[in-house]
Design a protein around this motif. Sequence first.
Motif, short mmCIF file in Angstrom:
data_model
loop_
_atom_site.label_atom_id
_atom_site.label_comp_id
_atom_site.label_asym_id
_atom_site.label_seq_id
_atom_site.Cartn_x
_atom_site.Cartn_y
_atom_site.Cartn_z
N MET A 1 38.11 29.53 33.76
CA MET A 1 38.92 30.38 34.63
C MET A 1 38.08 30.96 35.76
O MET A 1 38.49 30.98 36.92
N LEU A 2 36.92 31.47 35.39
CA LEU A 2 36.07 32.06 36.43
C LEU A 2 35.60 30.98 37.41
O LEU A 2 35.48 31.23 38.61
N ALA A 3 35.38 29.78 36.91
CA ALA A 3 34.95 28.69 37.78
C ALA A 3 36.05 28.35 38.79
O ALA A 3 35.78 28.12 39.97
N GLY B 1 35.91 28.65 42.72
CA GLY B 1 36.18 27.47 43.53
C GLY B 1 37.18 27.77 44.63
O GLY B 1 37.00 27.38 45.79
N ALA B 2 38.25 28.53 44.27
CA ALA B 2 39.26 28.89 45.26
C ALA B 2 38.63 29.74 46.36
O ALA B 2 38.89 29.55 47.55
N GLN B 3 37.79 30.66 45.93
CA GLN B 3 37.13 31.54 46.89
C GLN B 3 36.29 30.72 47.88
O GLN B 3 36.39 30.90 49.09
N ILE C 1 40.62 39.97 48.69
CA ILE C 1 41.85 39.52 48.01
C ILE C 1 41.50 38.53 46.91
O ILE C 1 41.97 38.61 45.79
N LEU C 2 40.62 37.59 47.28
CA LEU C 2 40.25 36.58 46.29
C LEU C 2 39.46 37.17 45.14
O LEU C 2 39.52 36.68 44.02
N GLY C 3 38.73 38.24 45.43
CA GLY C 3 38.01 38.92 44.37
C GLY C 3 38.99 39.44 43.32
O GLY C 3 38.78 39.29 42.12
N VAL C 4 40.10 40.00 43.81
CA VAL C 4 41.14 40.49 42.90
C VAL C 4 41.70 39.33 42.09
O VAL C 4 41.90 39.42 40.88
N PHE C 5 41.92 38.23 42.77
CA PHE C 5 42.44 37.03 42.13
C PHE C 5 41.50 36.55 41.02
O PHE C 5 41.93 36.26 39.90
N GLY D 1 39.84 36.37 35.45
CA GLY D 1 38.83 36.81 34.49
C GLY D 1 39.46 37.66 33.39
O GLY D 1 39.08 37.56 32.23
N GLY D 2 40.47 38.48 33.77
CA GLY D 2 41.16 39.29 32.78
C GLY D 2 41.86 38.44 31.75
O GLY D 2 41.74 38.66 30.54
#
Lengths: 230, 404
Positions: B38-40, B44-46, B269-273, B278-279
Amino acid sequence: MMENSNPPPVILAEGLTKTYQMGHVIVSALCGVSLQIQPGEMVSIMGPSGSGKSTLMNILGCLDRPTEGKYVLDGKLVSNLSDDQLAAIRNLKVGFIFQSFNLLTRASALANVELPMRYAGAKNRRARARQALESVGLADRMNHRPSELSGGQQQRVAIARALINNPAILMADEPTGNLDSKSGKEIMSLLLSLNQERKTTVIIVTHDPNIAAQTQRVIRLRDGLLEEAQ
Amino acid sequence: MNFIQQILEALESLASNKLRASLTVLGIVIGVAAVIAMLAIGRGAQNSITSSVESIGTNVLYVFSGGRDVRNPKPLTLADARALASASAILNVAPVIQGNGEVVYSGESTNTSIIGVTPAYAPVSNLAVTEGRLISEADLTGRAAVVVIGTDVATSLFGRTQNLVGQKIRIMGQPFQIIGVLESKGGSGMGSQDNRALVPLTTAQTRLLRRPSRQQVDNISLQAINASSVDKAQQQAAEILAARHRTTGGENDFTIMNQQAILSSLQSILGVFTLFLGGIASISLLVGGIGIMNIMYVTVSERTREIGLRKAVGARKRDIMVQFLVESSVLSLIGGLVGIALAWLISVIIGQIAAANDVAITPTIQMDSVLLATVFSTAVGLFFGFYPARRAANLQPVEALRSE
């Protein structure tokens, strides 16, 4: 066997008591048992169920601690030892044979016999385990698991395991209790020959008078007390 | 017993009950793999969005109408654009009007971003054509019905990106002639740079995207003369516009953003994503951890008799605890490694799926997430393997043997 006038006893127990707390009731399994057993003796402990004979055996074999009393095993006062010191005593001085064999079900006969040596840090374990299994007549069953062995064979594995560290005493709790009469006889004759040939001290807990009759001395227990010592 | 023997014995003991061992490992694998993957994907999106923002152009500023706490902002106009062009730090000024509309070619249609541009738009946005030409000054003055299309539009309408110059298409019902095809920017999912159609600004104003005034534009892109003068360009632009909009001293009724600001706001924004992913992953890790707990706890309780037997033949408390510790470490280690491998596999698969859907997300596995997931699940495995074992090891052998 007991010609020597004053050999130090291998077991010297004085005033052993054991009480259990069952809910609000305190149950006394042993109410002050004193006894001596000389090296090389073969003794049986008899008594009806609930008489405390297994409790006594467990305490003598250092599997359990007495609530009160003094217990000297092979010249060593064990009633005050720590758990780890008791483990070392069980490992080196006592060999235990259980009614239900208590083998590791997923390990081979060889691995079971090796187990006490592992905890002792002994060398040549495999070779010694082989030898021990040969001496109890299981040369052809060494790599079998307990589930692939008969009851009598399992008990022989247990005996080989009990003897592997050359203990001062061998304790057997109803060793023939789960066996048919033929296997039971074989196990008894094995224990007798160990006593006679290797001079191993043997203590057998039993309620079978025939087995008690084969031993040199019978200790009778009733309600947590010694009834008579012959 | 020495260490290697301990490990061998642990392996033997685990091998003797493969189902139990593999269920335990599975719990750890799922927990570890979920978090890492998930974190990867988030990372990747970021990366992909960041790089696509960077591909928009270099040394670029964007001017929008409107500002914080300003009512009735004046719209940006062509005159504003001309005024900005006189600033010393500004190289190119590209006023733009922009909207979405349908583009049709013989039955095929697609929705695209229609952008009314001037010739300055190409250098500002770092654009080039693979065939044909870009919007020229003549197109602008002649309000020519010509269009330069992006590769996504070309593919949607024609199924190809070559030999399209001269073709007639309809944009929002109006006929336009293709004069060029844009070089691909390597599109990303969100607002692909290749899904657009450029028309002359004047044509767009009169025929496609009407605004209240012919002078009005939606925004103005500025290109500074070089990277070090971006701040100066921003300052000059602000002064010029403030003077023209008579907002000197008050709040500006326009906003100037530079690429860095856009990037950093996108990144937040992507950090929140990523945090959100991550959650979810943490919940999987927690569930995995509870699974590990259960199976370890049950396993040890089941083996109380074995512990009693081992103690009866001379095992010390330490021997028992080391045995269980080694067993749980081996399980956790195997689970962790398989989990990392699985996470890698998931990342590759997600990357492939994304690529197949023209979304350039390359999941990037990061060391910190690998460490986090592995350490957490290992700690849980160790603790819940160790704690019940310690309890059992503290029993008198006869009590442990009595348990069934």
